[in-house]
Write a protein that holds these residues in place. Sequence first.
Motif, PDB file in Angstrom:
ATOM      1  N   ALA A 193       0.831  -1.203   0.000  1.00 12.76           N
ATOM      2  CA  ALA A 193       0.000   0.000   0.000  1.00 12.76           C
ATOM      3  C   ALA A 193       0.867   1.255   0.000  1.00 12.76           C
ATOM      4  O   ALA A 193       0.604   2.210  -0.750  1.00 12.76           O
ATOM      5  CB  ALA A 193      -0.942  -0.004   1.204  1.00 12.76           C
ATOM      6  N   ALA A 194       1.907   1.263   0.805  1.00 15.27           N
ATOM      7  CA  ALA A 194       2.805   2.427   0.867  1.00 15.27           C
ATOM      8  C   ALA A 194       3.520   2.623  -0.468  1.00 15.27           C
ATOM      9  O   ALA A 194       3.647   3.747  -0.956  1.00 15.27           O
ATOM     10  CB  ALA A 194       3.814   2.256   1.997  1.00 15.27           C
ATOM     11  N   PHE A 195       3.990   1.523  -1.064  1.00 16.57           N
ATOM     12  CA  PHE A 195       4.670   1.606  -2.354  1.00 16.57           C
ATOM     13  C   PHE A 195       3.742   2.184  -3.432  1.00 16.57           C
ATOM     14  O   PHE A 195       4.116   3.089  -4.176  1.00 16.57           O
ATOM     15  CB  PHE A 195       5.164   0.214  -2.781  1.00 16.57           C
ATOM     16  N   CYS A 196       2.522   1.656  -3.513  1.00 15.07           N
ATOM     17  CA  CYS A 196       1.565   2.113  -4.531  1.00 15.07           C
ATOM     18  C   CYS A 196       1.248   3.591  -4.370  1.00 15.07           C
ATOM     19  O   CYS A 196       1.194   4.335  -5.349  1.00 15.07           O
ATOM     20  CB  CYS A 196       0.272   1.303  -4.454  1.00 15.07           C
ATOM     21  N   ASP A 197       1.054   4.023  -3.138  1.00 11.88           N
ATOM     22  CA  ASP A 197       0.710   5.419  -2.871  1.00 11.88           C
ATOM     23  C   ASP A 197       1.905   6.335  -3.093  1.00 11.88           C
ATOM     24  O   ASP A 197       1.815   7.327  -3.810  1.00 11.88           O
ATOM     25  CB  ASP A 197       0.182   5.544  -1.438  1.00 11.88           C
ATOM     26  N   ASN A 198       3.040   5.996  -2.503  1.00 14.71           N
ATOM     27  CA  ASN A 198       4.210   6.877  -2.549  1.00 14.71           C
ATOM     28  C   ASN A 198       4.907   6.916  -3.898  1.00 14.71           C
ATOM     29  O   ASN A 198       5.448   7.939  -4.297  1.00 14.71           O
ATOM     30  CB  ASN A 198       5.221   6.468  -1.471  1.00 14.71           C
ATOM     31  N   THR A 199       4.912   5.796  -4.611  1.00 13.19           N
ATOM     32  CA  THR A 199       5.646   5.727  -5.876  1.00 13.19           C
ATOM     33  C   THR A 199       4.796   6.124  -7.076  1.00 13.19           C
ATOM     34  O   THR A 199       5.274   6.808  -7.977  1.00 13.19           O
ATOM     35  CB  THR A 199       6.219   4.308  -6.091  1.00 13.19           C
ATOM     36  N   PHE A 200       3.529   5.699  -7.085  1.00 13.63           N
ATOM     37  CA  PHE A 200       2.693   5.926  -8.259  1.00 13.63           C
ATOM     38  C   PHE A 200       1.410   6.703  -7.967  1.00 13.63           C
ATOM     39  O   PHE A 200       0.629   6.959  -8.882  1.00 13.63           O
ATOM     40  CB  PHE A 200       2.350   4.595  -8.939  1.00 13.63           C
TER      41      PHE A 200
END
Length: 195
Positions: free
Chosen positions: A112-119
Amino acid sequence: MARSKVMAAGLLLAALTPGAWAATAEAPGPAACPALLKHTLPRLQDEKPVNLCGWAGQVVLVVNTASYCGFTSQYKSLEALYEKHRGRGLVVLGFPSNDFGAQEPGSNRDIAAFCDNTFGVRFPMFAKSTVSPKAGGTLNPLYAQLAGRTGQAPKWNFHKYLIGRDGTQVSSFTSAVEPNDPGFVRELERLLKTE
């Protein structure tokens, strides 16, 4: 009447909260729920159950995702597609999976953090699950139905299924087909124009 106000307030709050999206236990609106969407699955952010019938009557794009894949950049074009067409009835549903090349090793919170922060992903994402019958483990029931309906199970990350508004028309696209591919866009437009 009170229930309608509560639901409207919940939808407004979800729209104002970055990365959040509303889902209710009941399907909103008049659309009957097709068999393909009769599943309740945990969402990514908090693993709360979400009834997919909430998207009955919409064109649904189902995609299995991974954070460390050569196709991971498709998150950007999937989000752009969602933003462009959601007002016309498109929803993108993301299903992280570690089935292919162990390219999604993290926890749901990490994903969830990756999806939000990266894309900046805002389309609905679900908890990590098994999407390939070859991977072993308990197969995500939606993916079991999609593979059965199309004769094609995902062979890698970012395989896409487009489901028509009535839940009976289903098209399958391999990972290499980008969300902005002309053939994919033609099929999406055809489904969006169908009432």
